[in-house]
Design an enzyme around this catalytic site. Structure first.
Site, PDB file in Angstrom:
ATOM      1  N   HIS A  18       9.145  42.606  30.987  1.00 29.56           N
ATOM      2  CA  HIS A  18       7.660  42.694  30.711  1.00 29.56           C
ATOM      3  C   HIS A  18       6.835  44.055  30.360  1.00 29.56           C
ATOM      4  O   HIS A  18       6.695  44.898  31.471  1.00 29.56           O
ATOM      5  CB  HIS A  18       6.855  42.133  31.832  1.00 29.56           C
ATOM      6  N   ARG A  19       6.393  44.337  29.327  1.00 24.26           N
ATOM      7  CA  ARG A  19       6.169  45.820  28.744  1.00 24.26           C
ATOM      8  C   ARG A  19       7.230  46.601  28.824  1.00 24.26           C
ATOM      9  O   ARG A  19       6.898  47.813  29.033  1.00 24.26           O
ATOM     10  CB  ARG A  19       4.896  46.020  29.510  1.00 24.26           C
ATOM     11  N   GLU A  45       9.272  42.599  25.723  1.00 27.65           N
ATOM     12  CA  GLU A  45       7.887  41.935  25.808  1.00 27.65           C
ATOM     13  C   GLU A  45       7.191  43.004  24.954  1.00 27.65           C
ATOM     14  O   GLU A  45       7.007  44.297  25.459  1.00 27.65           O
ATOM     15  CB  GLU A  45       7.088  41.536  26.983  1.00 27.65           C
ATOM     16  N   ASP A  47       3.128  43.660  23.925  1.00 23.98           N
ATOM     17  CA  ASP A  47       1.733  43.456  23.362  1.00 23.98           C
ATOM     18  C   ASP A  47       1.411  44.281  22.300  1.00 23.98           C
ATOM     19  O   ASP A  47       1.624  45.257  22.096  1.00 23.98           O
ATOM     20  CB  ASP A  47       0.670  43.814  24.658  1.00 23.98           C
ATOM     21  N   HIS A  60      -1.131  47.274  25.601  1.00 23.14           N
ATOM     22  CA  HIS A  60      -1.699  46.175  26.301  1.00 23.14           C
ATOM     23  C   HIS A  60      -3.107  45.858  26.165  1.00 23.14           C
ATOM     24  O   HIS A  60      -3.797  45.012  25.786  1.00 23.14           O
ATOM     25  CB  HIS A  60      -1.181  46.122  27.707  1.00 23.14           C
ATOM     26  N   GLU A 127       3.235  39.420  21.655  1.00 27.17           N
ATOM     27  CA  GLU A 127       1.975  38.894  22.035  1.00 27.17           C
ATOM     28  C   GLU A 127       0.865  39.275  21.070  1.00 27.17           C
ATOM     29  O   GLU A 127       0.577  40.513  20.949  1.00 27.17           O
ATOM     30  CB  GLU A 127       1.458  39.170  23.363  1.00 27.17           C
ATOM     31  N   GLN A 163       3.863  34.955  21.144  1.00 29.72           N
ATOM     32  CA  GLN A 163       3.030  34.548  22.253  1.00 29.72           C
ATOM     33  C   GLN A 163       1.540  34.762  22.076  1.00 29.72           C
ATOM     34  O   GLN A 163       1.245  36.041  21.703  1.00 29.72           O
ATOM     35  CB  GLN A 163       3.585  35.100  23.518  1.00 29.72           C
TER      36      GLN A 163
END
Ligand code: G3P
Ligand code: CA
Length: 271
Positions: A18-19, A45, A47, A60, A127, A163
């Site tokens: 995540h990130r 991941e 963003d 993010h 994302e 996503q």
């Protein structure tokens, strides 16, 4: 009759950094992504936000304050201006016990730089953030996914999952290209209240996605099993404690987002 429990095949559970391995290093920097790779994360991941001159960058927030030494909105700055910012020092200040000299002066990577660094055979969980703020974001992303060879002949052969919390953004991607696997993100505001999901909702998501991702705190085994009964993936976020990881695996999740891919890897190896 009660249907049989759907179990998780541990060897297929997705460990999503995540990130990047953002529990160890400043989120959305090449170093954090590299650490996620070193810790056996399956997906990086990312963003996405978009600069004034239309470049997709890995950040993010819509604003620069939290993770850089800049101020204001990403969309008000050109890539050249964003590139001058320090995206690592904040981490050292916030987490002195994890601080490292090498984090000072790290830059905000562009989407292209991330893919060029980690390659088309790696896997990315991307994302579209605030897509309503960035018209044309989906077209731009899709063009880049193709340019980098991340879209396969079908969803299974694609190395990128897209996503979003925005159904509009995902439906747009779905219209543009049916070979990009999509995941609908959900957010349950009141985490003290048990979350539920209906067959109708899941049928709706199934029309354009391969699965759903949600904050893990308010879900339970019934929720997870309900999603699986629809043959959808379920990737809760952001799961950082081993006890929670174990519990979610027992309930039948098919992957999870974690700031500590090393911890999830240990759990998966033990299972
Ligand atoms: O994308 C899954 C999870 O990352 C959603 O929350 O705010 O960390 O992007 P956020
Ligand atoms: Ca995210």
């Amino acid at each position: 009759a009660k249907s049989a429990e759907i179990k998780t095949d541990v060897s297929e559970v997705l460990n999503i950094s995540h990130r990047g391995a953002s529990g160890h290093a400043p989120e959305h920097t090449i170093l954090a992504y590299q650490l996620g790779e070193d810790m056996q994360g399956d997906y990086i991941e990312i963003d996405l936000q978009m600069t004034k001159d239309g470049e997709l960058v890995a950040l993010h927030d819509e604003t620069l304050e939290r993770t850089t030494n800049g101020t204001g909105l990403v969309k008000d700055y050109t890539l050249a201006e964003i590139k001058k910012l320090d995206a690592g020092s904040w981490f050292n200040e916030k987490y002195p016990d994890k601080a490292k000299k090498e984090y000072v002066g790290l830059t905000v990577p562009t989407f292209d730089e991330v893919i060029e660094k980690f390659g088309k055979d790696n896997k990315y969980y991307i994302e579209t953030k605030s897509p309503e703020v960035y018209p044309g974001m989906e077209e731009k992303l899709l063009e880049k996914l193709h340019k980098h060879g991340l879209v396969g002949k079908d969803k299974e052969a694609s190395n990128a999952i897209v996503q979003s919390f925005s159904p509009e953004s995902l439906k747009k991607m779905h219209e543009l290209d049916k070979n990009v696997p999509l995941v609908q993100l959900l957010w349950y505001e009141d985490e003290s209240k048990l979350a539920t999901i209906t067959d109708e909702e899941l049928k709706k998501y199934k029309e354009y996605t391969i699965g759903v991702g949600m904050n893990f705190a308010p879900i339970d085994k019934t929720y997870v099993q309900k999603v699986r009964e629809h043959d959808l993936e379920i990737h809760p976020y952001t799961v950082n404690e081993k006890e929670d990881m174990k519990k979610l695996l027992e309930w039948g999740v098919t992957g999870m987002f974690t700031n500590f891919p090393d911890r999830l890897e240990e759990i998966l190896e033990e299972s």
